[in-house]
Design an enzyme around this catalytic site. Sequence first.
Site, PDB file in Angstrom:
ATOM      1  N   CYS A   1       0.719  -1.184  -0.089  1.00 17.93           N
ATOM      2  CA  CYS A   1      -0.016   0.110   0.074  1.00 17.93           C
ATOM      3  C   CYS A   1       0.893   1.178  -0.004  1.00 17.93           C
ATOM      4  O   CYS A   1       0.551   2.227  -0.656  1.00 17.93           O
ATOM      5  CB  CYS A   1      -1.074   0.040   1.125  1.00 17.93           C
ATOM      6  SG  CYS A   1      -2.023  -1.207   1.142  1.00 17.93           S
TER       7      CYS A   1
ATOM      8  N   HIS B   1      -3.472   6.841   3.321  1.00 16.33           N
ATOM      9  CA  HIS B   1      -3.946   5.727   2.446  1.00 16.33           C
ATOM     10  C   HIS B   1      -5.589   5.243   3.016  1.00 16.33           C
ATOM     11  O   HIS B   1      -5.755   5.123   4.048  1.00 16.33           O
ATOM     12  CB  HIS B   1      -2.918   4.359   2.870  1.00 16.33           C
ATOM     13  CG  HIS B   1      -3.635   2.870   2.179  1.00 16.33           C
ATOM     14  ND1 HIS B   1      -3.902   2.886   0.955  1.00 16.33           N
ATOM     15  CD2 HIS B   1      -3.664   1.844   3.060  1.00 16.33           C
ATOM     16  CE1 HIS B   1      -4.319   1.532   0.820  1.00 16.33           C
ATOM     17  NE2 HIS B   1      -4.132   0.939   1.931  1.00 16.33           N
TER      18      HIS B   1
ATOM     19  N   ASN C   1     -10.262  -0.182  -0.771  1.00 16.96           N
ATOM     20  CA  ASN C   1      -8.698  -0.240  -0.725  1.00 16.96           C
ATOM     21  C   ASN C   1      -8.145  -0.836  -2.002  1.00 16.96           C
ATOM     22  O   ASN C   1      -8.101  -1.833  -2.377  1.00 16.96           O
ATOM     23  CB  ASN C   1      -8.215  -1.205   0.485  1.00 16.96           C
ATOM     24  CG  ASN C   1      -6.820  -1.144   0.801  1.00 16.96           C
ATOM     25  OD1 ASN C   1      -6.005  -0.623  -0.178  1.00 16.96           O
ATOM     26  ND2 ASN C   1      -6.486  -1.631   1.973  1.00 16.96           N
TER      27      ASN C   1
HETATM   28  O1  UT7 Z   1      -4.083  -1.868   3.227  1.00 15.57           O
HETATM   29  C1  UT7 Z   1      -3.284  -1.996   4.589  1.00 15.57           C
HETATM   30  C2  UT7 Z   1      -3.829  -3.348   5.034  1.00 15.57           C
HETATM   31  N1  UT7 Z   1      -5.270  -3.448   5.597  1.00 15.57           N
HETATM   32  C3  UT7 Z   1      -5.892  -3.030   6.511  1.00 15.57           C
HETATM   33  O2  UT7 Z   1      -5.387  -1.800   7.137  1.00 15.57           O
HETATM   34  C4  UT7 Z   1      -7.185  -3.607   6.854  1.00 15.57           C
HETATM   35  C5  UT7 Z   1      -7.158  -3.635   8.481  1.00 15.57           C
HETATM   36  N2  UT7 Z   1      -8.292  -4.122   9.240  1.00 15.57           N
HETATM   37  C6  UT7 Z   1      -9.450  -3.647   9.007  1.00 15.57           C
HETATM   38  O3  UT7 Z   1      -9.771  -2.692   8.333  1.00 15.57           O
HETATM   39  C7  UT7 Z   1     -10.443  -4.436   9.783  1.00 15.57           C
HETATM   40  O4  UT7 Z   1      -9.899  -5.246  10.849  1.00 15.57           O
HETATM   41  C8  UT7 Z   1     -11.517  -5.081   9.091  1.00 15.57           C
HETATM   42  C9  UT7 Z   1     -12.456  -4.347   8.307  1.00 15.57           C
HETATM   43  C10 UT7 Z   1     -10.900  -5.996   8.314  1.00 15.57           C
HETATM   44  C11 UT7 Z   1     -12.574  -6.243   9.868  1.00 15.57           C
HETATM   45  O5  UT7 Z   1     -13.167  -5.296  10.945  1.00 15.57           O
HETATM   46  P1  UT7 Z   1     -13.076  -5.430  12.376  1.00 15.57           P
HETATM   47  O6  UT7 Z   1     -13.660  -4.449  13.109  1.00 15.57           O
HETATM   48  O7  UT7 Z   1     -11.515  -5.812  12.769  1.00 15.57           O
HETATM   49  O8  UT7 Z   1     -13.870  -6.978  12.440  1.00 15.57           O
HETATM   50  P2  UT7 Z   1     -13.450  -8.241  13.057  1.00 15.57           P
HETATM   51  O9  UT7 Z   1     -12.388  -8.944  11.972  1.00 15.57           O
HETATM   52  O10 UT7 Z   1     -12.922  -8.153  14.621  1.00 15.57           O
HETATM   53  O11 UT7 Z   1     -14.561  -9.122  13.133  1.00 15.57           O
HETATM   54  C12 UT7 Z   1     -15.743  -8.737  13.927  1.00 15.57           C
HETATM   55  C13 UT7 Z   1     -16.842  -9.716  13.377  1.00 15.57           C
HETATM   56  C14 UT7 Z   1     -16.426 -11.031  13.269  1.00 15.57           C
HETATM   57  O12 UT7 Z   1     -17.599 -12.016  13.763  1.00 15.57           O
HETATM   58  P3  UT7 Z   1     -17.466 -12.537  15.194  1.00 15.57           P
HETATM   59  O13 UT7 Z   1     -16.180 -13.612  15.375  1.00 15.57           O
HETATM   60  O14 UT7 Z   1     -17.614 -11.358  16.216  1.00 15.57           O
HETATM   61  O15 UT7 Z   1     -18.999 -13.440  15.181  1.00 15.57           O
HETATM   62  C15 UT7 Z   1     -16.279 -11.491  11.931  1.00 15.57           C
HETATM   63  O16 UT7 Z   1     -16.530 -12.778  11.459  1.00 15.57           O
HETATM   64  O17 UT7 Z   1     -17.559  -9.366  12.085  1.00 15.57           O
HETATM   65  C16 UT7 Z   1     -17.501 -10.621  11.100  1.00 15.57           C
HETATM   66  N3  UT7 Z   1     -17.184 -10.189   9.890  1.00 15.57           N
HETATM   67  C17 UT7 Z   1     -17.980  -9.988   8.989  1.00 15.57           C
HETATM   68  N4  UT7 Z   1     -19.307  -9.813   8.985  1.00 15.57           N
HETATM   69  C18 UT7 Z   1     -20.068  -9.380   7.892  1.00 15.57           C
HETATM   70  C19 UT7 Z   1     -15.782 -10.355   9.157  1.00 15.57           C
HETATM   71  N5  UT7 Z   1     -15.956  -9.714   7.959  1.00 15.57           N
HETATM   72  C20 UT7 Z   1     -17.456  -9.581   7.812  1.00 15.57           C
HETATM   73  C21 UT7 Z   1     -18.213  -9.224   6.568  1.00 15.57           C
HETATM   74  N6  UT7 Z   1     -19.597  -9.286   6.867  1.00 15.57           N
HETATM   75  N7  UT7 Z   1     -17.718  -8.773   5.392  1.00 15.57           N
END
Ligand code: UT7
Length: 325
Positions: A112, A252, A282
Amino acid sequence: MGVRIKGLGFYVPGKRLTNFDLEKMVDTSDEWIRTRTGIQERRIASNDEATSDLAYQAAVQALQRAQVKPEELDMIIVTTATPDYLFPATACIVQSKLNAQNAACFDVEAACPGFIYGLEIARGFLELPRYRKVLVIGAETLSRLVDWEDRNTCVLFGDGAGAAVLEKDNTDHGIISSYLKGNGALGQLLILPAGGSRRPATQDTVQQREHYIKMQGREVFKYAVTGMQEAALKTLERAHIKPEDITWLVPHQANIRIIEATRERLGIPEHKVYVNIAKYGNTSAASIPIALTEMVEEGKIKEGDLVLLVSFGAGFIYGGMLIKW
Ligand code: UT7
């Protein structure tokens, strides 16, 4: 002698993939994606478009706006994590499409923050007498490396390209300071495991879905916020500029909550931060040059503005750059 951006361009494919489209593909919802990431839609390359095609379109626009002919280019740098091939370099393909016959060309894989790394490399070359005009392109077709069955990642990424023509400059405008950093110990948190020399393609790697992006999102999120903050502060410190003195923060575009947390930690008001993540998701190395081009097109960036770029990505690597426009 300084180095200045003379022209910018960007290109995104025509096909829009909305959150509502994704609801039909994986177990997700528009509401979850919008509130957790800020993304509403992303662009997807057509089957006959590869990274070099996107890069070429962005380059043509940047060259036109800089009033530079392809044959005047001394160098083409493409920063991408999604090259057309492992080799030849995507920059060579772009050189051929542009007919920029006098240009050296190579790719930079810096995820990125690639565009910031590319600008810094271009600056180094432009400080030598021999190089006068360098084209830096951030271009990605991440849709090709996304696992469309993995809701944790497939909602996040989009395709696009942004380009900048850089020249020597004898005013006090241009790149003022920068800060580039890596933390390779954490590389496994965001990785494309197979297809390289460690895990060449086999039936097994295909069956295990190892040719797709794997990310531990929550961990990456934490490091992204601290990395972006460190990069911003160190870049400003090197220029003896305080956060409140910048005109624009151009972060970014990975997640609106990462942008918001970084902004708060730096104490920068909301109206000084450019955000377009809702439209493109992204786009990795393309995100900052797309944002800069839109800002110039919209008349947001003006001559003399202090513009701070900051990014974080797979590696981990991160970086910042301060530009006087
Ligand atoms: O480009 C540079 C590198 N990338 C980044 O900077 C990305 C960095 N990370 C993020 O942006 C976030 O961590 C995400 C957007 C990927 C995820 O958001 P989060 O608030 O950290 O969610 P999480 O991974 O803690 O997941 C929370 C819940 C989980 O369910 P449980 O385990 O609490 O039941 C996930 O399974 O949300 C669930 N979940 C979804 N639900 C609906 C994960 N993805 C989805 C989805 N739709 N697409």
